[in-house]
Design an enzyme around this catalytic site. Structure first.
Site, PDB file in Angstrom:
ATOM      1  N   HIS A  69      30.876  40.511   0.098  1.00 22.69           N
ATOM      2  CA  HIS A  69      30.207  41.669  -0.841  1.00 22.69           C
ATOM      3  C   HIS A  69      30.238  42.413  -2.041  1.00 22.69           C
ATOM      4  O   HIS A  69      30.301  42.631  -2.751  1.00 22.69           O
ATOM      5  CB  HIS A  69      29.206  42.562   0.367  1.00 22.69           C
ATOM      6  N   GLU A  80      27.193  44.334  -8.895  1.00 25.01           N
ATOM      7  CA  GLU A  80      28.939  44.380  -8.081  1.00 25.01           C
ATOM      8  C   GLU A  80      29.439  45.406  -8.551  1.00 25.01           C
ATOM      9  O   GLU A  80      29.955  46.039  -8.848  1.00 25.01           O
ATOM     10  CB  GLU A  80      29.402  43.517  -7.311  1.00 25.01           C
ATOM     11  N   HIS A  90      30.831  49.470  -8.508  1.00 24.20           N
ATOM     12  CA  HIS A  90      31.913  49.600  -8.334  1.00 24.20           C
ATOM     13  C   HIS A  90      32.591  48.800  -9.443  1.00 24.20           C
ATOM     14  O   HIS A  90      33.878  49.513  -9.381  1.00 24.20           O
ATOM     15  CB  HIS A  90      32.323  48.140  -7.155  1.00 24.20           C
TER      16      HIS A  90
END
Ligand SMILES: *[C@@H]1O[C@H](CO)[C@@H](O)[C@H](O)[C@H]1NC(C)=O
Ligand SMILES: *[C@@H]1O[C@H](CO)[C@@H](O)[C@H](O)[C@H]1NC(C)=O
Ligand SMILES: *[C@@H]1O[C@H](CO)[C@@H](O)[C@H](O)[C@H]1NC(C)=O
Length: 224
Positions: A63, A113, A117
């Site tokens: 993930h 992502e 992040h």
């Protein structure tokens, strides 16, 4: 200019300024305690999410690699470069195997992502000092932290039988030398996070983090 137009222009200006200031974040790249390396069990994940059927298989998949703090807060959407697929050209073949999206194109997934992040993960004084290095770290951790292999080495297999969540935690701890975080949905194991030192990317024990433990008996489902 008539009065109405002047007013309209001011209103427009004001609205766009206040909207963009909502997006200004104070989160600074590199300002966090450790990483969560998060893998999801596709069968469980796709039970509650509508996944692209052809991508559903029996596996854990990446993930993300998420900057995290011991107190459970985490930085997101930090300043820095936006995702550019050219930065990961040499990794793309491997990313298309290891870091797949189950709901959108892989590239869209990497991009989201990265902006949420990855931008916070990058630290110039660190191993993870750029976009390429961020995705390389994810791939390396995925190869190193094969959860299926770890659990099977402890005689735990995907099954319709229940197993106590704490057995899964100890099995992973035995194999990898670090306590994982875990998430379940409907008592089915859906996500496992390993905690990773931000300086040398070694495995560390996860602290007790809100929302990262499963209780009682759970299933590691062998079916979708
Ligand atoms: C949590 O820890 C981070 C990093 O140490 C700190 O910046 C943040 O203010 C803390 N948040 C809370 C709610 O305590
Ligand atoms: C990251 O660090 C490596 C090794 O020191 C260096 O070769 C590379 O150019 C750096 N990358 C970026 C984007 O700064
Ligand atoms: C992880 O281990 C399983 C079981 O041994 C194997 O089938 C799978 O290919 C491995 N995955 C990776 C990414 O190496």
């Amino acid at each position: 200019m008539n009065r109405f137009l002047t007013f309209a222009l001011f209103a427009l200006l004001f609205c766009s300024v206040s909207e963009s200031s909502n997006l200004i974040k104070s989160d600074k790249p590199g300002d966090f305690d450790f990483y969560l390396f998060v893998q999801q069990w596709i069968y469980s994940y796709c039970e509650s999410t509508s996944c692209i059927q052809s991508k559903i298989k029996e596996a854990f998949t990446i993930h993300g690699l998420w900057p995290e703090n011991k107190n459970g807060s985490y930085p997101s959407f930090c300043s820095g470069p936006s995702f550019n697929v050219n930065d990961v050209k040499n990794l793309e073949d491997q990313l298309n195997i290891d870091w797949i999206s189950l709901t959108e194109t892989n590239e869209d997934f990497w991009s989201s992502e990265f902006s949420k992040h990855g931008t916070c993960a990058i630290n110039n004084n660190n191993i993870v000092n750029g976009t390429f290095e961020y995705f390389q770290a994810g791939i390396d951790l995925y190869q190193k932290l094969n959860l299926t292999q770890a659990l099977e080495s402890e005689n735990i297999y995907p099954s319709s039988k229940s197993i106590s969540a704490s057995n899964i935690v100890s099995a992973i701890q035995n194999q990898f030398g670090g306590k994982p975080g875990m998430q379940c949905e409907d008592s089915k194991l859906s996500t496992i996070a390993m905690c990773i030192d931000k300086d040398d990317l070694s495995i560390i024990d996860c602290p007790d983090l809100d929302g990262w433990s499963c209780d009682g008996d759970i299933q590691w489902p062998s079916k979708y």
